[in-house]
Motif scaffolding. Sequence first.
Motif, short mmCIF file in Angstrom:
data_model
loop_
_atom_site.label_atom_id
_atom_site.label_comp_id
_atom_site.label_asym_id
_atom_site.label_seq_id
_atom_site.Cartn_x
_atom_site.Cartn_y
_atom_site.Cartn_z
N UNK A 1 79.11 68.44 59.33
CA UNK A 1 80.10 69.18 60.10
C UNK A 1 79.56 69.51 61.49
N UNK A 2 78.31 69.95 61.56
CA UNK A 2 77.70 70.27 62.85
C UNK A 2 77.63 69.02 63.73
N UNK A 3 77.29 67.88 63.14
CA UNK A 3 77.25 66.63 63.91
C UNK A 3 78.65 66.25 64.40
N UNK A 4 79.67 66.49 63.57
CA UNK A 4 81.04 66.19 63.98
C UNK A 4 81.49 67.08 65.14
N UNK B 1 74.73 59.05 53.23
CA UNK B 1 73.53 58.31 52.83
C UNK B 1 72.57 58.15 54.00
N UNK B 2 73.12 57.96 55.20
CA UNK B 2 72.27 57.88 56.39
C UNK B 2 71.53 59.20 56.59
N UNK B 3 72.25 60.31 56.40
CA UNK B 3 71.66 61.63 56.56
C UNK B 3 70.55 61.86 55.54
N UNK C 1 79.78 67.79 67.57
CA UNK C 1 79.25 67.11 68.75
C UNK C 1 79.84 65.70 68.88
N UNK C 2 80.91 65.42 68.12
CA UNK C 2 81.56 64.11 68.13
C UNK C 2 80.61 62.99 67.74
N UNK C 3 79.78 63.26 66.75
CA UNK C 3 78.83 62.26 66.25
C UNK C 3 79.06 62.10 64.76
N UNK C 4 79.36 60.91 64.34
CA UNK C 4 79.63 60.65 62.93
C UNK C 4 78.41 60.00 62.28
N UNK D 1 70.27 61.27 67.26
CA UNK D 1 70.75 62.08 66.14
C UNK D 1 70.31 63.53 66.32
N UNK D 2 69.02 63.74 66.63
CA UNK D 2 68.53 65.11 66.80
C UNK D 2 69.21 65.78 67.99
N UNK D 3 69.41 65.05 69.08
CA UNK D 3 70.07 65.61 70.26
C UNK D 3 71.49 66.05 69.92
N UNK D 4 72.22 65.22 69.19
CA UNK D 4 73.59 65.57 68.80
C UNK D 4 73.62 66.72 67.81
N UNK D 5 72.63 66.79 66.92
CA UNK D 5 72.56 67.91 65.99
C UNK D 5 72.32 69.21 66.76
N UNK D 6 71.40 69.20 67.71
CA UNK D 6 71.12 70.40 68.51
C UNK D 6 72.35 70.79 69.33
N UNK D 7 73.08 69.80 69.84
CA UNK D 7 74.31 70.09 70.59
C UNK D 7 75.37 70.70 69.66
#
Length: 155
Positions: A105-108, A117-119, A110-113, A138-144
């Motif tokens: 949800x947090x990644x979404x 399984x990848x996670x 930041x508009x990152x899907x 991935x980390x940048x989008x998670x922090x965003x």
Amino acid sequence: MNNNDILRRIRYTFDFSDSKMIELFGLAGREVTRAQVSDWLKKDEDPEVKELDDEHLAVFLNGLINDRRGKKEGPQPEPEKRLNNNIIFRKLKIALDLKDEDILHILELANFRLGRHELSAFFRNPSQSQYRDCKDQVLRNFLHGMQIKYHDGTN
């Protein structure tokens, strides 16, 4: 991503004061000065900026875990001498008490899907064949996404 950028983003996301930053290091058993924290938080272009080493970032993240989840009984974990994005991601997941759905949800935000399984591959033991390195993107989008959720108030 460099360690200083990660520290700056976490500080901004949770609106930590210098005193709170010093307290978080202290919760993991490391004394730091206001001057050290200030030098680590300076912009990369600033000639006064000091590079935050992996061990100090690990101490900060351990302090964040202790602050948000409470100190566990017994000896505190030793800070890692070398960090990678997977370890940083795992420490943030623990500190924020996040489940896989929460992270997705947090990644979404930041508009990152990312697939479930990848996670899960990021949190596996590096010796497992399904383990994957967590890339900066991935980390940048998670922090965003964390900033959107926790600083901007979007759930």
